[in-house]
Design a protein around this motif. Structure first.
Motif, PDB file in Angstrom:
ATOM      1  N   ALA A  66       0.829  -1.201   0.000  1.00 57.08           N
ATOM      2  CA  ALA A  66       0.000   0.000   0.000  1.00 57.08           C
ATOM      3  C   ALA A  66       0.866   1.254   0.000  1.00 57.08           C
ATOM      4  O   ALA A  66       1.783   1.381   0.820  1.00 57.08           O
ATOM      5  CB  ALA A  66      -0.915  -0.005   1.224  1.00 57.08           C
ATOM      6  N   THR A  70      -2.799   5.491   0.204  1.00 58.89           N
ATOM      7  CA  THR A  70      -3.721   4.424   0.594  1.00 58.89           C
ATOM      8  C   THR A  70      -3.649   4.166   2.086  1.00 58.89           C
ATOM      9  O   THR A  70      -4.671   4.006   2.759  1.00 58.89           O
ATOM     10  CB  THR A  70      -3.395   3.132  -0.186  1.00 58.89           C
ATOM     11  N   ARG A  74      -6.751   4.613   4.857  1.00 55.84           N
ATOM     12  CA  ARG A  74      -7.200   3.515   5.712  1.00 55.84           C
ATOM     13  C   ARG A  74      -7.111   3.870   7.188  1.00 55.84           C
ATOM     14  O   ARG A  74      -8.020   3.570   7.957  1.00 55.84           O
ATOM     15  CB  ARG A  74      -6.396   2.246   5.393  1.00 55.84           C
ATOM     16  N   CYS A  81      -4.284  -1.698  11.416  1.00 54.69           N
ATOM     17  CA  CYS A  81      -3.334  -2.447  10.592  1.00 54.69           C
ATOM     18  C   CYS A  81      -2.596  -3.450  11.465  1.00 54.69           C
ATOM     19  O   CYS A  81      -1.950  -3.076  12.450  1.00 54.69           O
ATOM     20  CB  CYS A  81      -2.330  -1.500   9.943  1.00 54.69           C
ATOM     21  N   TRP A  96      -5.813  -5.281   7.195  1.00 52.70           N
ATOM     22  CA  TRP A  96      -6.491  -4.129   7.782  1.00 52.70           C
ATOM     23  C   TRP A  96      -7.864  -4.565   8.258  1.00 52.70           C
ATOM     24  O   TRP A  96      -8.593  -5.247   7.536  1.00 52.70           O
ATOM     25  CB  TRP A  96      -6.620  -3.009   6.757  1.00 52.70           C
ATOM     26  N   THR A 121      -9.639  -6.265   4.971  1.00 54.87           N
ATOM     27  CA  THR A 121      -9.312  -5.807   3.625  1.00 54.87           C
ATOM     28  C   THR A 121      -7.802  -5.652   3.500  1.00 54.87           C
ATOM     29  O   THR A 121      -7.075  -5.645   4.503  1.00 54.87           O
ATOM     30  CB  THR A 121     -10.011  -4.465   3.321  1.00 54.87           C
ATOM     31  N   GLY A 122      -7.329  -5.517   2.283  1.00 52.56           N
ATOM     32  CA  GLY A 122      -5.926  -5.205   2.044  1.00 52.56           C
ATOM     33  C   GLY A 122      -4.938  -6.257   2.508  1.00 52.56           C
ATOM     34  O   GLY A 122      -3.789  -5.932   2.820  1.00 52.56           O
ATOM     35  N   TRP A 124      -2.042  -8.637   2.509  1.00 56.66           N
ATOM     36  CA  TRP A 124      -0.841  -8.691   1.667  1.00 56.66           C
ATOM     37  C   TRP A 124       0.197  -9.556   2.348  1.00 56.66           C
ATOM     38  O   TRP A 124       0.448  -9.437   3.547  1.00 56.66           O
ATOM     39  CB  TRP A 124      -0.279  -7.283   1.472  1.00 56.66           C
TER      40      TRP A 124
END
Length: 220
Positions: A66, A70, A74, A81, A96, A121-122, A124
């Motif tokens: 990100a 971004t 967030r 996070c 997240w 979400t997000g 990674w």
């Protein structure tokens, strides 16, 4: 035919529509599977790994997927996070999490969540660590985060043709509980399930709402 066999007729049609819309450069099409991931199906923490909450300054010290804009959006939206660190102390992945409402950043919509659920979400994982235990460790950290808040499931949106992601969740007991589609043409977006259905997509326009609180039974 191979694509149809893998995705099914609807999934294959969704994949084709998304590609055609993207190629037009004038619109976009998204058909999301809303996936419920129960807390009960999440793994235990692998030995040597740890998952911690990362504040903006701590996250900025690492190279992640990100970008700064971004990340700022967030954090401003109130998302938490979580970062996973391997036994050598390297940050190997992120996710997240949020509760209450979640404003999507790929389409114009605000999801309203059941009281016993969070939104994820997000996710990674550093490509160099995708064959290791980072994925399991990250979800173990999510389980701990959920336990601290009395939550019983996590919701997320996944493209209905994203078989790897859907399969990974199903292995942990995840299930698809709804589908929602979004069509954008120029500066206008339409979705049958949002209120309002048709909106102009710009910085001043109101964000349409999509109520998921009717999925309350998944969080029981």
């Amino acid at each position: 035919m191979h694509t149809v066999q893998m995705l099914g007729v609807i999934g294959a049609a969704s994949y084709l529509a998304a590609r055609v819309a993207r190629a037009s450069r004038r619109g976009a099409f998204h058909r999301y599977a809303i996936l419920a991931q129960p807390r009960a199906g999440l793994p235990a923490m692998p030995r040597g790994y740890r998952v911690v909450e990362l504040e903006p300054a701590a996250l900025a010290a690492h190279e992640v997927d990100a970008d700064a804009a971004t990340r700022a959006l967030r954090f401003a939206a109130g998302l938490t996070c979580l970062g996973v660190f391997d036994p050598r102390g390297a940050l190997t992945g992120l996710i997240w999490l949020g509760t209450g409402t979640y404003r999507e950043d790929e389409v114009a919509v605000r999801f309203h969540l059941p009281s016993g659920a969070c939104w994820d979400t997000g996710l990674w994982i550093n490509p160099r660590h995708r064959l290791g235990r980072s994925f399991a460790a990250l979800w173990a950290g999510v389980a701990e985060w959920m336990d601290q808040r009395g939550l019983t499931c996590s919701l997320s949106r996944i493209a209905d043709y994203n078989l790897p992601a859907l399969t990974a969740h199903r292995r942990m007991g995840g299930t698809v509980v709804a589908h929602h589609s979004f069509l954008r043409i120029g500066s206008w977006q339409w979705s049958r399930t949002t209120r309002p259905r048709l909106v102009r997509v710009d910085a001043t326009a109101p964000i349409p709402d999509l109520d998921l609180t009717g999925l309350r039974s998944i969080a029981a």
